[in-house]
Design a protein around this motif. Structure first.
Motif, PDB file in Angstrom:
ATOM      1  N   ARG A  86       0.847  -1.183   0.000  1.00 57.32           N
ATOM      2  CA  ARG A  86       0.000   0.000   0.000  1.00 57.32           C
ATOM      3  C   ARG A  86       0.887   1.239   0.000  1.00 57.32           C
ATOM      4  NH1 ARG A  86      -5.167  -1.519   1.153  1.00 57.32           N
ATOM      5  NH2 ARG A  86      -5.797   0.569   1.822  1.00 57.32           N
ATOM      6  N   VAL A  87       0.328   2.334  -0.425  1.00 54.36           N
ATOM      7  CA  VAL A  87       1.099   3.579  -0.518  1.00 54.36           C
ATOM      8  C   VAL A  87       1.687   3.942   0.850  1.00 54.36           C
ATOM      9  CG1 VAL A  87       0.930   6.053  -0.950  1.00 54.36           C
ATOM     10  CG2 VAL A  87      -0.188   4.440  -2.500  1.00 54.36           C
ATOM     11  N   ASP A  88       0.914   3.734   1.906  1.00 51.97           N
ATOM     12  CA  ASP A  88       1.373   4.100   3.245  1.00 51.97           C
ATOM     13  C   ASP A  88       2.470   3.172   3.764  1.00 51.97           C
ATOM     14  OD1 ASP A  88      -0.368   6.198   3.261  1.00 51.97           O
ATOM     15  OD2 ASP A  88      -1.919   5.190   4.450  1.00 51.97           O
ATOM     16  N   ASP A  89       2.713   2.057   3.079  1.00 48.23           N
ATOM     17  CA  ASP A  89       3.792   1.157   3.506  1.00 48.23           C
ATOM     18  C   ASP A  89       5.169   1.739   3.195  1.00 48.23           C
ATOM     19  OD1 ASP A  89       2.044  -0.789   4.450  1.00 48.23           O
ATOM     20  OD2 ASP A  89       1.918  -1.805   2.511  1.00 48.23           O
ATOM     21  N   VAL A  90       5.219   2.715   2.317  1.00 50.51           N
ATOM     22  CA  VAL A  90       6.478   3.383   1.983  1.00 50.51           C
ATOM     23  C   VAL A  90       6.523   4.672   2.800  1.00 50.51           C
ATOM     24  CG1 VAL A  90       7.942   4.312   0.152  1.00 50.51           C
ATOM     25  CG2 VAL A  90       6.368   2.430  -0.347  1.00 50.51           C
ATOM     26  N   ALA A  91       7.432   4.727   3.757  1.00 49.52           N
ATOM     27  CA  ALA A  91       7.436   5.850   4.696  1.00 49.52           C
ATOM     28  C   ALA A  91       8.849   6.055   5.234  1.00 49.52           C
ATOM     29  CB  ALA A  91       6.455   5.574   5.837  1.00 49.52           C
ATOM     30  N   GLU A  92       8.960   6.967   6.188  1.00 47.32           N
ATOM     31  CA  GLU A  92      10.228   7.187   6.882  1.00 47.32           C
ATOM     32  C   GLU A  92      10.142   6.640   8.288  1.00 47.32           C
ATOM     33  OE1 GLU A  92      12.023  10.974   6.996  1.00 47.32           O
ATOM     34  OE2 GLU A  92      12.560  10.987   4.875  1.00 47.32           O
ATOM     35  N   LEU A  93      11.224   6.039   8.730  1.00 48.80           N
ATOM     36  CA  LEU A  93      11.331   5.549  10.095  1.00 48.80           C
ATOM     37  C   LEU A  93      12.668   6.008  10.646  1.00 48.80           C
ATOM     38  CD1 LEU A  93      10.259   3.777  12.428  1.00 48.80           C
ATOM     39  CD2 LEU A  93      11.441   1.837  11.352  1.00 48.80           C
ATOM     40  N   GLU A  94      12.622   6.841  11.653  1.00 53.21           N
ATOM     41  CA  GLU A  94      13.851   7.378  12.253  1.00 53.21           C
ATOM     42  C   GLU A  94      14.719   8.071  11.200  1.00 53.21           C
ATOM     43  OE1 GLU A  94      15.572   3.878  13.943  1.00 53.21           O
ATOM     44  OE2 GLU A  94      13.856   3.490  15.238  1.00 53.21           O
ATOM     45  N   GLY A  95      14.048   8.746  10.252  1.00 50.26           N
ATOM     46  CA  GLY A  95      14.759   9.475   9.216  1.00 50.26           C
ATOM     47  C   GLY A  95      15.246   8.627   8.057  1.00 50.26           C
ATOM     48  N   VAL A  96      14.873   7.348   8.029  1.00 49.36           N
ATOM     49  CA  VAL A  96      15.328   6.427   6.983  1.00 49.36           C
ATOM     50  C   VAL A  96      14.136   6.011   6.115  1.00 49.36           C
ATOM     51  CG1 VAL A  96      16.298   4.133   6.540  1.00 49.36           C
ATOM     52  CG2 VAL A  96      17.232   5.557   8.374  1.00 49.36           C
ATOM     53  N   PRO A  97      14.243   6.071   4.778  1.00 48.75           N
ATOM     54  CA  PRO A  97      13.147   5.597   3.927  1.00 48.75           C
ATOM     55  C   PRO A  97      13.044   4.077   4.004  1.00 48.75           C
ATOM     56  CG  PRO A  97      15.048   6.162   2.579  1.00 48.75           C
ATOM     57  CD  PRO A  97      15.386   6.581   3.978  1.00 48.75           C
ATOM     58  N   VAL A  98      11.866   3.587   4.344  1.00 44.80           N
ATOM     59  CA  VAL A  98      11.685   2.152   4.529  1.00 44.80           C
ATOM     60  C   VAL A  98      10.390   1.690   3.866  1.00 44.80           C
ATOM     61  CG1 VAL A  98      12.924   2.203   6.741  1.00 44.80           C
ATOM     62  CG2 VAL A  98      10.420   2.347   6.718  1.00 44.80           C
ATOM     63  N   ILE A  99      10.292   0.360   3.722  1.00 35.25           N
ATOM     64  CA  ILE A  99       9.057  -0.292   3.289  1.00 35.25           C
ATOM     65  C   ILE A  99       8.605  -1.186   4.438  1.00 35.25           C
ATOM     66  CG2 ILE A  99       7.990  -1.861   1.628  1.00 35.25           C
ATOM     67  CD1 ILE A  99      10.207  -1.061  -0.345  1.00 35.25           C
ATOM     68  N   PHE A 100       7.371  -0.983   4.901  1.00 37.84           N
ATOM     69  CA  PHE A 100       6.811  -1.815   5.954  1.00 37.84           C
ATOM     70  C   PHE A 100       6.121  -3.022   5.325  1.00 37.84           C
ATOM     71  CE2 PHE A 100       7.054   2.313   8.119  1.00 37.84           C
ATOM     72  CZ  PHE A 100       7.635   1.929   9.319  1.00 37.84           C
ATOM     73  N   ILE A 101       6.418  -4.197   5.847  1.00 44.42           N
ATOM     74  CA  ILE A 101       5.855  -5.445   5.325  1.00 44.42           C
ATOM     75  C   ILE A 101       5.126  -6.129   6.466  1.00 44.42           C
ATOM     76  CG2 ILE A 101       6.374  -7.652   4.193  1.00 44.42           C
ATOM     77  CD1 ILE A 101       9.116  -6.256   3.419  1.00 44.42           C
ATOM     78  N   ASP A 102       3.801  -6.236   6.351  1.00 40.98           N
ATOM     79  CA  ASP A 102       3.021  -6.870   7.416  1.00 40.98           C
ATOM     80  C   ASP A 102       1.721  -7.405   6.832  1.00 40.98           C
ATOM     81  OD1 ASP A 102       1.124  -4.749   7.226  1.00 40.98           O
ATOM     82  OD2 ASP A 102       2.320  -3.527   8.580  1.00 40.98           O
ATOM     83  N   ASP A 103       0.849  -7.896   7.711  1.00 41.48           N
ATOM     84  CA  ASP A 103      -0.433  -8.433   7.258  1.00 41.48           C
ATOM     85  C   ASP A 103      -1.596  -7.595   7.768  1.00 41.48           C
ATOM     86  OD1 ASP A 103      -0.286  -9.023   9.914  1.00 41.48           O
ATOM     87  OD2 ASP A 103      -0.609 -11.184   9.690  1.00 41.48           O
ATOM     88  N   ALA A 104      -1.319  -6.346   8.100  1.00 43.66           N
ATOM     89  CA  ALA A 104      -2.365  -5.471   8.629  1.00 43.66           C
ATOM     90  C   ALA A 104      -3.157  -4.862   7.480  1.00 43.66           C
ATOM     91  CB  ALA A 104      -1.741  -4.365   9.482  1.00 43.66           C
ATOM     92  N   GLY A 105      -4.377  -5.300   7.312  1.00 39.64           N
ATOM     93  CA  GLY A 105      -5.242  -4.741   6.280  1.00 39.64           C
ATOM     94  C   GLY A 105      -6.284  -3.821   6.897  1.00 39.64           C
TER      95      GLY A 105
END
Length: 259
Positions: A86-105
């Motif tokens: 999802r678009v919101d899975d691409v974000a910043e974490l602690e100033g680092v660009p990351v992709i979140f991978i989970d099963d939260a729908g």
């Protein structure tokens, strides 16, 4: 059973033993094969990214078929993990660009919107490799966010079981379609080979096992009591590690970020 002709399946739970070496069943792509994949018309110019993906033309359409193989190569993500982003899975974490991978729908989501990970270890975040940034992945994600899209690749449609990865797998792996249209030997390789390339790249970079597991979502076969302590590795730490990933001999200079 589905048609009420029998009340139970007598073959349920039965299978022939497979004594083949797993390393022989799944192979990474060779450098030549990777070069052939990313020099295909889909990446250098085709008619379109649907039925015209293998026909040379003026268009390089940056949608799922363009990005998903690149994501798997540079992050180790499984096909299903890539397709469901999802678009919101691409974000910043602690100033680092990351992709979140989970099963939260989302609550009440239909089958196409449900997210899945293979194991509990698969729930993770992966820093966005600098090569993906160079090619323009973060800009693409921001563009999709600006359009108001929820899914990163909304054009990808699910199969009859609700899996977004099903149709993509058939398109990519079929010997009559993407891989089969390339001038390369496709025996023993498939989309999952990208994940094997990624694992080998982590080995070549001499990255420690705990960080390898964090970057790839691999299950811990055995852990001591200490594994339950702490919150895990920081984003900056994993970013420094994933930046070590290289593929010697692979030239992607023709893939440039859009102006």
């Amino acid at each position: 059973m589905k048609n009420w002709r029998v009340v139970r399946n007598p073959a349920e739970g039965l299978a022939l033993p497979d004594d083949r070496d797993q390393r022989d069943l799944r192979q990474p792509f060779s450098t030549e094969q990777l070069q052939a994949i990313f020099n295909a018309p889909l990446y250098t110019g085709c008619q379109n990214d649907e039925e015209g993906y293998a026909k040379p033309g003026p268009n390089v359409t940056r949608r799922g078929r363009f990005w998903v193989p690149l994501l798997s190569l540079w992050t180790g993500m499984r096909l299903g993990e890539c397709c469901q982003l999802r678009v919101d899975d691409v974000a910043e974490l602690e100033g680092v660009p990351v992709i979140f991978i989970d099963d939260a729908g989302e609550p009440g989501a239909d089958e196409a919107d449900k997210k899945r990970v293979k194991t509990e270890a698969g729930k993770r975040f992966v820093p966005v490799h600098h090569e993906l940034q160079r090619i323009g992945f973060l800009a693409f994600a921001e563009e999709m966010r600006g359009r108001g899209e929820k899914r990163l690749f909304p054009e990808l449609k699910p199969d009859s079981l609700g899996y977004l990865s099903g149709p993509f797998s058939k398109w990519f792996n079929d010997k009559r379609r993407f891989l089969g249209k390339l001038d390369m030997e496709v025996k023993g390789v498939s989309f999952h080979s990208f994940r094997h390339n990624y694992r080998d790249a982590l080995r070549e970079a001499e990255i420690g096992l705990e960080r390898v597991r964090a970057l790839g979502g691999w299950r811990r076969d055995s852990d001591g009591e200490e594994a339950i302590y702490g919150k895990g590795l920081k984003a900056a730490t994993l970013y420094r590690e994933i930046e070590k990933v290289r593929y010697a001999g692979l030239d992607l200079a023709h893939l440039q970020a859009r102006n």
